[in-house]
Design a protein around this motif. Structure first.
Motif, PDB file in Angstrom:
ATOM      1  N   LEU A   4     -35.343 119.782  15.524  1.00  0.00           N
ATOM      2  CA  LEU A   4     -35.215 120.979  15.396  1.00  0.00           C
ATOM      3  C   LEU A   4     -34.122 121.892  15.949  1.00  0.00           C
ATOM      4  CD1 LEU A   4     -38.966 121.250  16.159  1.00  0.00           C
ATOM      5  CD2 LEU A   4     -38.115 120.634  14.016  1.00  0.00           C
ATOM      6  N   VAL A   5     -33.575 122.929  15.307  1.00  0.00           N
ATOM      7  CA  VAL A   5     -32.767 123.889  15.795  1.00  0.00           C
ATOM      8  C   VAL A   5     -33.416 125.027  16.136  1.00  0.00           C
ATOM      9  CG1 VAL A   5     -30.690 125.352  15.610  1.00  0.00           C
ATOM     10  CG2 VAL A   5     -30.705 122.965  14.776  1.00  0.00           C
ATOM     11  N   LEU A   6     -33.328 125.436  17.537  1.00  0.00           N
ATOM     12  CA  LEU A   6     -34.109 126.840  17.976  1.00  0.00           C
ATOM     13  C   LEU A   6     -33.205 127.951  18.104  1.00  0.00           C
ATOM     14  CD1 LEU A   6     -36.896 128.135  19.158  1.00  0.00           C
ATOM     15  CD2 LEU A   6     -36.218 127.045  21.449  1.00  0.00           C
ATOM     16  N   VAL A   7     -33.441 128.952  17.801  1.00  0.00           N
ATOM     17  CA  VAL A   7     -32.918 130.166  17.728  1.00  0.00           C
ATOM     18  C   VAL A   7     -33.936 131.434  18.242  1.00  0.00           C
ATOM     19  CG1 VAL A   7     -31.411 132.113  16.866  1.00  0.00           C
ATOM     20  CG2 VAL A   7     -31.069 129.731  16.217  1.00  0.00           C
ATOM     21  N   VAL A   8     -33.448 131.876  19.635  1.00  0.00           N
ATOM     22  CA  VAL A   8     -34.509 132.923  19.860  1.00  0.00           C
ATOM     23  C   VAL A   8     -33.443 134.307  20.126  1.00  0.00           C
ATOM     24  CG1 VAL A   8     -35.801 133.801  22.161  1.00  0.00           C
ATOM     25  CG2 VAL A   8     -35.488 131.222  21.575  1.00  0.00           C
ATOM     26  N   ASN A   9     -34.287 135.325  19.299  1.00  0.00           N
ATOM     27  CA  ASN A   9     -33.730 136.789  19.809  1.00  0.00           C
ATOM     28  C   ASN A   9     -34.178 137.554  20.768  1.00  0.00           C
ATOM     29  OD1 ASN A   9     -33.022 139.248  19.305  1.00  0.00           O
ATOM     30  ND2 ASN A   9     -33.838 139.775  17.329  1.00  0.00           N
ATOM     31  N   GLY A  10     -33.430 137.263  21.770  1.00  0.00           N
ATOM     32  CA  GLY A  10     -34.081 137.745  23.307  1.00  0.00           C
ATOM     33  C   GLY A  10     -34.632 139.216  23.291  1.00  0.00           C
ATOM     34  N   ALA A  11     -33.856 140.063  22.288  1.00  0.00           N
ATOM     35  CA  ALA A  11     -34.219 141.515  22.483  1.00  0.00           C
ATOM     36  C   ALA A  11     -35.309 141.846  21.510  1.00  0.00           C
ATOM     37  CB  ALA A  11     -33.185 142.376  21.755  1.00  0.00           C
ATOM     38  N   ALA A  12     -35.906 140.876  20.894  1.00  0.00           N
ATOM     39  CA  ALA A  12     -37.213 141.208  19.823  1.00  0.00           C
ATOM     40  C   ALA A  12     -38.267 141.505  20.642  1.00  0.00           C
ATOM     41  CB  ALA A  12     -37.379 140.118  19.045  1.00  0.00           C
ATOM     42  N   GLY A  13     -39.195 142.360  20.316  1.00  0.00           N
ATOM     43  CA  GLY A  13     -40.325 142.973  20.831  1.00  0.00           C
ATOM     44  C   GLY A  13     -40.374 143.423  22.486  1.00  0.00           C
ATOM     45  N   SER A  14     -39.216 143.995  22.517  1.00  0.00           N
ATOM     46  CA  SER A  14     -38.869 144.641  23.989  1.00  0.00           C
ATOM     47  C   SER A  14     -38.865 143.480  24.912  1.00  0.00           C
ATOM     48  CB  SER A  14     -40.096 145.505  24.302  1.00  0.00           C
ATOM     49  OG  SER A  14     -40.079 146.701  23.196  1.00  0.00           O
ATOM     50  N   GLY A  15     -38.182 142.279  24.486  1.00  0.00           N
ATOM     51  CA  GLY A  15     -37.976 141.364  25.422  1.00  0.00           C
ATOM     52  C   GLY A  15     -39.093 140.171  25.333  1.00  0.00           C
ATOM     53  N   ARG A  16     -40.167 140.637  24.659  1.00  0.00           N
ATOM     54  CA  ARG A  16     -41.312 139.444  24.655  1.00  0.00           C
ATOM     55  C   ARG A  16     -40.634 138.041  23.904  1.00  0.00           C
ATOM     56  NH1 ARG A  16     -44.059 143.972  22.651  1.00  0.00           N
ATOM     57  NH2 ARG A  16     -43.685 143.326  20.419  1.00  0.00           N
TER      58      ARG A  16
END
Length: 321
Positions: A4-16
């Motif tokens: 699996l390739v994982l990509v996290v949008n760190g800004a989404a949901g006010s940092g959640r």
């Protein structure tokens, strides 16, 4: 074991999403999967330190280098849009851990929202039993480029509100949309359009609308804007896009109709029409007192100015749902 390739949008949901991303990787590894983290870093204030173009390039390189079975995105509809753009039309599946402020695509797919453990369990189950195939919409942009979408493509006042809301940091959640709407209404006039329906072979069928309109939404899913029920009949498995046209409406009428979007009862308004087609060409048609439409948005992300051609590709997206 799946790769699996994982990509996290760190800004989404006010940092959640940034905090959830750490748990997602640990849980997937514990479930026996190999995880390649293609997320970028974050600035001191928690915002991503890379552009969406950078994030897309990083994820694409990871997918190409690893021959991954799936791409897992953690964030809101923007993260989903990035993921759809990378894997639609391929055999790579998409997993979604929804931690955004709207999460309208996750809502449409029946996926857990703001529940990391439940979302990871869905992804793990999908990897073991097989992905679900749903439709995606291929967009031909005015600049000659192409883009995939899965939710709602906004082309009218809805797009102008989206742009203003994206530029605001307060208030959080759906209330930001209301504040943006109030700001846009101060200068609003209905825009000019020509909408032409297309068949499965991309051939023109009929003119759906010609003249001024207020809201134009091309809906693959029922919701946008953090729970606004814009197209209650939209279905990700019917091979069609719901083209919703509202107006022209005055400012006063917009204020009256907007609350009905939360319940989906706006469809009973005489100025609201829905066309179900395999595709649609949306062209600007400005005239005296009728301005050109604003740049379009797809899944809450900027696409660019009209004209825009949208074609549904049945089963183009494999979702771990």
């Amino acid at each position: 074991m799946s790769r699996l390739v994982l990509v996290v949008n760190g800004a989404a949901g006010s940092g959640r999403a940034r905090h959830a991303g750490r748990h997602v990787e640990d849980a997937l590894v514990a479930a026996g999967h190999e995880v390649i983290d293609a997320s970028g870093g974050t600035a001191p204030d928690g915002t991503p330190d890379e552009t969406p173009h950078d994030a897309r390039g990083r994820a694409r390189a990871a997918l190409d280098d690893t021959r991954a079975d799936a791409l897992v995105v953690v964030g809101g509809d923007g993260a989903v849009h990035l993921g759809v753009g990378l894997v639609a039309g391929t055999d790579v599946a998409l997993g979604v851990v929804a931690h955004g402020s709207g999460d309208d695509v996750a809502r449409a797919l029946g996926l857990p929202r703001h529940d990391t453990a439940a979302a990871v369990a869905r992804i793990d189950a999908g990897l073991r039993t097989g992905a679900r195939r749903v439709d995606a919409t291929l967009l031909d942009r005015a600049d000659g480029g192409h883009e995939w979408a899965v939710g709602v493509v906004s082309c009218g006042l809805d797009a102008a509100v989206n742009a203003r809301a994206n530029a605001q940091r307060w208030p959080p959640g759906p209330a930001r949309c209301l504040r943006a709407l109030a700001g846009e209404l101060r200068r609003f006039r209905p825009y000019g359009y020509r909408l032409t329906g297309l068949d499965e072979a991309d051939r023109p069928t009929e003119v759906l609308h010609e003249g001024p309109a207020t809201l134009v939404a091309l809906a693959g899913t029922p919701w946008f804007g953090g729970g606004l029920h814009v197209a209650p009949g939209a279905d990700l498995t019917d091979g069609l896009v719901d083209v919703l046209v509202a107006g022209p409406l005055t400012r006063r009428q917009v204020v009256a109709v907007f609350p009905r979007l939360y319940r989906g009862s706006h469809l009973g308004h005489p100025a609201v029409r829905v066309h179900r087609v395999a595709g649609v060409l949306v062209e600007p048609l400005p005239g005296p007192g009728t301005p050109a439409p604003p740049p379009a948005f797809a899944d809450g992300e900027p696409v660019g100015p009209l004209p825009l051609r949208a074609r549904v590709v049945p089963g183009a997206l494999h979702v771990l749902a």
